[in-house]
Design an enzyme around this catalytic site. Structure first.
Site, short mmCIF file in Angstrom:
data_model
loop_
_atom_site.label_atom_id
_atom_site.label_comp_id
_atom_site.label_asym_id
_atom_site.label_seq_id
_atom_site.Cartn_x
_atom_site.Cartn_y
_atom_site.Cartn_z
N HIS A 112 0.85 -1.20 0.00
CA HIS A 112 0.00 0.00 0.00
C HIS A 112 0.89 1.24 0.00
CE1 HIS A 112 -3.59 2.27 2.11
NE2 HIS A 112 -3.03 2.99 1.15
N HIS A 158 1.17 4.89 -2.52
CA HIS A 158 0.73 5.66 -3.69
C HIS A 158 1.98 6.27 -4.30
CE1 HIS A 158 -3.54 5.49 -2.41
NE2 HIS A 158 -2.99 5.36 -1.23
N HIS A 183 -9.60 0.99 -0.52
CA HIS A 183 -9.46 1.71 0.75
C HIS A 183 -10.80 1.65 1.49
CE1 HIS A 183 -5.83 3.35 -1.00
NE2 HIS A 183 -5.61 4.16 0.02
N GLU A 195 -10.69 3.73 6.86
CA GLU A 195 -9.63 4.69 7.22
C GLU A 195 -10.31 5.80 8.02
OE1 GLU A 195 -7.87 6.73 3.88
OE2 GLU A 195 -6.17 7.47 5.04
N ASP A 209 1.88 4.10 2.67
CA ASP A 209 0.80 4.93 2.10
C ASP A 209 1.37 6.07 1.24
OD1 ASP A 209 -1.86 5.40 1.59
OD2 ASP A 209 -2.32 6.31 3.52
N ASP A 210 1.74 7.18 1.87
CA ASP A 210 2.31 8.33 1.14
C ASP A 210 3.55 8.77 1.90
OD1 ASP A 210 0.03 8.93 -0.85
OD2 ASP A 210 -0.99 8.75 1.07
N1 HPA Z 1 -6.37 7.55 1.68
C1 HPA Z 1 -7.16 7.67 0.62
N2 HPA Z 1 -6.70 8.04 -0.57
C2 HPA Z 1 -5.42 8.30 -0.70
C3 HPA Z 1 -4.56 8.20 0.36
C4 HPA Z 1 -5.05 7.81 1.61
O1 HPA Z 1 -4.35 7.71 2.63
N3 HPA Z 1 -3.34 8.52 -0.11
C5 HPA Z 1 -3.48 8.81 -1.42
N4 HPA Z 1 -4.74 8.68 -1.78
ZN ZN Z 2 -3.72 4.85 0.62
#
Ligand code: HPA
Ligand code: ZN
Length: 329
Positions: free
Chosen positions: A10, A12, A190, A193, A271-272
């Site tokens: 996971h 991006h 997703h 969250e 994630d990012d």
């Molecule tokens: N959540 C949802 N969408 C996203 C995320 C995230 O953490 N990062 C990049 N797109």
């Molecule tokens: Zn994500």
């Protein structure tokens, strides 16, 4: 932990854009940014929540314009990942933000697959691409995404769904996932969250996805936890992301260990990473410290990352042998 072989499931690709590169790409592409330099940009990385983060993230995306930009971005992430013991990386990427600014799909995906091939050659890392639709848009746009990427079908392993969860439940995208499955794509969504546990159940029941990205809220529902364990549904959890986006305010109560103890195949991911202060190993370190994980538990997380991957099981035999304890992490 550094050397422990692991998969990242996971991440991006756009979220791996480091501030120095944002500024460098902006200058070479003539894109104006509201921040004069990398320090100011880093200072803007104090987010109130997911939607606030996404607005900064999409501004960052504006600097990625050419095939070369996408290649460099991919190579830079895969090199860092390989240096952290990542053997396999399944990277989410959302073409539509770039198509909106007239960047051709061939430049986007062409640059990414060039980067994947180059990194495999240089560091032996196995990169795979998942395209992601943004859930704040209509399902018709997600269906159109499948059309747009069709010429690249042999280099796109799967599809996902990301973006603002509130008000955009998985069920809105049932036909998108049906169509993707019909074309042979692997699927992930997703859920849980910022949304409730019910969204995780909906992603499984209505969208019938194979994997859940985040799944944090699932821990609130004991019946769902038992189901995730029974059905061996992998959750791709992202502790530093959840901290930075205020999904949780304290990793000592992070549900990863509880879920793992209940038999859910949980994994640790970034994630990012450029926005949330850490790549995959920093995420492993954060949960290991906060939850006092034992070495055997960290190995379980690494093993889960491979069993939850979309790699062919044959390709994973060697790494499972390594993780069975023949070599120390
Ligand atoms: N959540 C949802 N969408 C996203 C995320 C995230 O953490 N990062 C990049 N797109
Ligand atoms: Zn994500």
């Amino acid at each position: 932990m550094i050397a422990l072989p692991k998969a990242e499931l996971h991440v991006h690709l756009e979220g791996t854009l480091e501030p120095e590169d944002t500024v460098r790409f902006a200058a070479r592409n003539g894109v104006q940014l509201p921040w004069p330099g990398p320090e100011e940009l880093r200072a803007a990385y104090s987010f109130t929540g997911l939607e606030n983060f996404l607005s900064v993230y999409f501004q960052g995306c504006r600097v990625l314009c050419t095939r070369e930009d996408f290649r460099e971005l991919t190579v830079a992430y895969l090199e860092r990942a390989a240096n952290q013991g990542v053997r396999r990386a399944e990277m989410l990427f959302g073409p539509q933000a770039f198509l909106d600014h007239d960047i051709p799909i061939d430049d986007q995906l062409g640059g990414i697959v060039d980067g994947i091939d180059e990194a495999r050659e240089a560091w032996g890392i196995d990169g795979a691409l998942l395209v992601s639709a943004p859930r704040h848009r209509a399902e018709a746009d997600a269906l159109e995404l499948l059309e747009v990427v069709r010429p690249w079908r042999d280099r796109v392993l799967g599809v996902g769904l990301g973006g603002a969860e509130s008000g955009n439940p998985p069920a809105k995208f049932a036909r998108y996932f049906d169509a993707a499955r019909a074309e042979g794509y692997r699927t992930t969504c997703h859920a849980g969250e910022e949304g409730p546990a019910a969204c995780v159940a909906q992603a499984l029941d209505v969208c019938r996805v194979e994997r859940i990205d985040h799944g944090y809220a699932a821990a609130e529902d004991p019946g769902l936890v038992a189901r995730l364990a029974d059905e061996r549904v992998t959750l791709t959890m992202c502790p530093l992301s959840n901290l930075r986006l205020h999904v949780t305010d304290d990793l000592t109560t992070y549900p990863l260990k509880r879920l793992m103890d209940a038999g859910v195949p949980v994994t640790v991911n970034s994630d990012d990473p450029a926005y949330f202060g850490g790549y995959v190993n920093e995420n492993y370190a954060a949960v290991t410290d906060a939850l006092g994980l034992a070495e055997a538990e960290v190995r379980t997380l690494a093993r889960n990352s491979f069993s939850g991957s979309f790699a062919h099981p044959e390709e994973l035999r060697g790494v499972f042998e390594e993780l069975s304890g023949n070599e120390r992490p």
